[in-house]
Scaffold this motif. Structure first.
Motif, mmCIF file in Angstrom:
data_model
loop_
_atom_site.group_PDB
_atom_site.id
_atom_site.type_symbol
_atom_site.label_atom_id
_atom_site.label_comp_id
_atom_site.label_asym_id
_atom_site.label_seq_id
_atom_site.Cartn_x
_atom_site.Cartn_y
_atom_site.Cartn_z
ATOM 1 N N GLY A 149 -66.523 38.288 57.210
ATOM 2 C CA GLY A 149 -67.246 37.718 58.342
ATOM 3 C C GLY A 149 -66.844 36.297 58.674
ATOM 4 O O GLY A 149 -65.893 35.731 58.121
ATOM 5 N N ASP A 183 -64.836 41.761 59.314
ATOM 6 C CA ASP A 183 -66.173 42.373 59.320
ATOM 7 C C ASP A 183 -66.108 43.652 58.501
ATOM 8 O O ASP A 183 -66.084 44.757 59.039
ATOM 9 C CB ASP A 183 -66.628 42.663 60.746
ATOM 10 C CG ASP A 183 -68.128 42.953 60.841
ATOM 11 O OD1 ASP A 183 -68.714 43.322 59.809
ATOM 12 O OD2 ASP A 183 -68.704 42.824 61.935
ATOM 13 N N HIS A 192 -71.921 38.024 60.731
ATOM 14 C CA HIS A 192 -71.398 39.338 61.087
ATOM 15 C C HIS A 192 -72.010 39.807 62.402
ATOM 16 O O HIS A 192 -73.138 39.459 62.730
ATOM 17 C CB HIS A 192 -71.702 40.369 59.997
ATOM 18 C CG HIS A 192 -70.845 40.236 58.780
ATOM 19 N ND1 HIS A 192 -70.994 39.204 57.881
ATOM 20 C CD2 HIS A 192 -69.829 40.997 58.316
ATOM 21 C CE1 HIS A 192 -70.094 39.340 56.913
ATOM 22 N NE2 HIS A 192 -69.375 40.426 57.151
#
Length: 383
Positions: free
Chosen positions: A53, A273, A296
């Motif tokens: 992220g 991600d 995220h």
């Protein structure tokens, strides 16, 4: 309040010089909590970590910390051209500095290439015999095996060369049906592996930090299978290796990630991600030691589900009021009506299951904020 009373009592009962010395003494400063991914945990031989992220800068910052504190050589497989520079090393390109066939026997090279073919969805076992004979012929011609020679020589040209030299049996092998499958495999690799030139095996490229820049699925799988081979060899020799996979989960399967974990070496999987890649995320968190999850978007719900839920008490209050009137019975001599009012009040408590971390909390993390995972617990931290 406690500090105030302590100071007051000290001032009353201590002599002046003792009181002044006590006040001027430096007070202990609490140490900040260390939230850093490590290749070795306390009491652990290795760790499996995740970095996911956030922005490129945030991931670079955490990666630099991880590689700087690694206690063994680090091998990074990445698709990011800028990562090597960010880590302070020049990328060693697969085509110019690395040759997975160099230094391997015919059998070892054959096993490696068959594994790559299977990973790419080709029938590696069917062409195995032709592959071994081809590698043997290339070694006899050139004195050594190299990826460049393998990619540049098709079965037809090798058949012609062997027939002219009088090797009828070798030439016949190159005409089998499996030779066409081998040519297809060779063409696939040649299209996806750019450049040529002399190279070294991965074991000879190992320094404090080795970065391989991989730009296609075929290139990645070839390097990954060779990495598994090299890790096994080095582990047998008692040598540890730290593995970093950066942006590789779009090329590798969950089965391959589990294969890597079986080598019992420190690993770090880094993605933009990772929770959004559901199957890869499930494989990556198997036996997870520690993780840093930055902001995220798509994977926020999956990460929230992984963090789990907690049961909290939900209290409900209820209130009620009723009134009734009668025509007689109130006032002087009972001549007027009477009004009766009653009130009720209730409270009930139920346990409601709520996410430990809500998806919106993950989406709204600030710059350089992250959730740190270790030993089943999540902590909200900041660099």
């Amino acid at each position: 309040m406690k500090n105030f009373l302590t100071n007051l009592l000290d001032a009353v009962f201590l002599d002046e010089s003792t009181y002044k010395a006590l006040q001027s003494a430096p007070q202990p400063v609490p140490e900040p909590r260390v939230c850093q991914l490590s290749a070795r945990g306390e009491g652990q031989a290795y760790t499996h970590c995740i970095l996911s992220g956030g922005s490129e800068h945030e991931r670079y910052q955490a990666l630099r910390q991880y590689t700087a504190h690694a206690d063994a050589p680090v091998v990074v497989l990445t698709s990011d051209r800028d990562l090597a520079a960010a880590l302070g090393m020049r990328a060693q390109y697969l085509c110019s500095g690395y040759d997975p066939l160099c230094g391997k026997t015919n059998r070892q090279a054959s096993i490696l290439l068959q594994a790559v073919a299977r990973d790419l969805g080709l029938n590696g076992s069917e062409m195995g015999f032709v592959l071994r004979q081809t590698l043997e012929a290339l070694r006899e011609d050139n004195g050594a095996l190299s990826l460049e020679d393998f990619l540049d020589t098709d079965c037809a040209s090798l058949c012609q060369k062997q027939f002219i030299s009088g090797d009828d049996a070798g030439a016949e092998v190159q005409t089998l049906a499996a030779s066409r499958a081998l040519d297809d495999f060779r063409d696939l690799l040649a299209r996806n592996i750019h450049g040529s030139g002399p190279g070294k095996p991965l074991s000879q490229l190992y320094g404090p930090l080795t970065v391989l820049l991989l730009r296609s699925e075929a290139e990645t799988i070839l390097a990954f299978e060779d990495l598994l081979w090299t890790l096994e060899e080095r582990l047998d020799a008692g040598i540890n290796t730290v593995v970093v996979l950066d942006g590789m989960c779009s090329y590798l399967t969950p089965k391959q990630l589990r294969q890597l974990y079986k080598e019992k070496q420190p690993t770090l999987i880094c993605e933009t991600d990772l929770p959004a890649m559901e199957e890869a995320f499930t494989a990556a968190v198997s036996g997870l030691s520690a993780a840093m999850f930055f902001r995220h978007e798509s994977g926020a719900k999956n990460l929230s589900n992984y963090a789990g839920s907690v049961k909290r008490a939900q209290i409900s209050n209820s209130y009620g009021e009723t009134s009734s009137e009668s025509e007689w019975g109130g006032g002087p001599f009972g001549l007027f009506g009477n009004t009766t009012k009653s009130y009720t009040k209730g409270m009930s408590t139920v346990l409601v299951e709520e996410p430990l971390i809500r998806p919106e909390q993950i989406r709204n993390l600030g710059n350089e904020e992250f959730y740190y995972y270790q030993r089943g617990r999540f902590l909200r931290c900041q660099f």
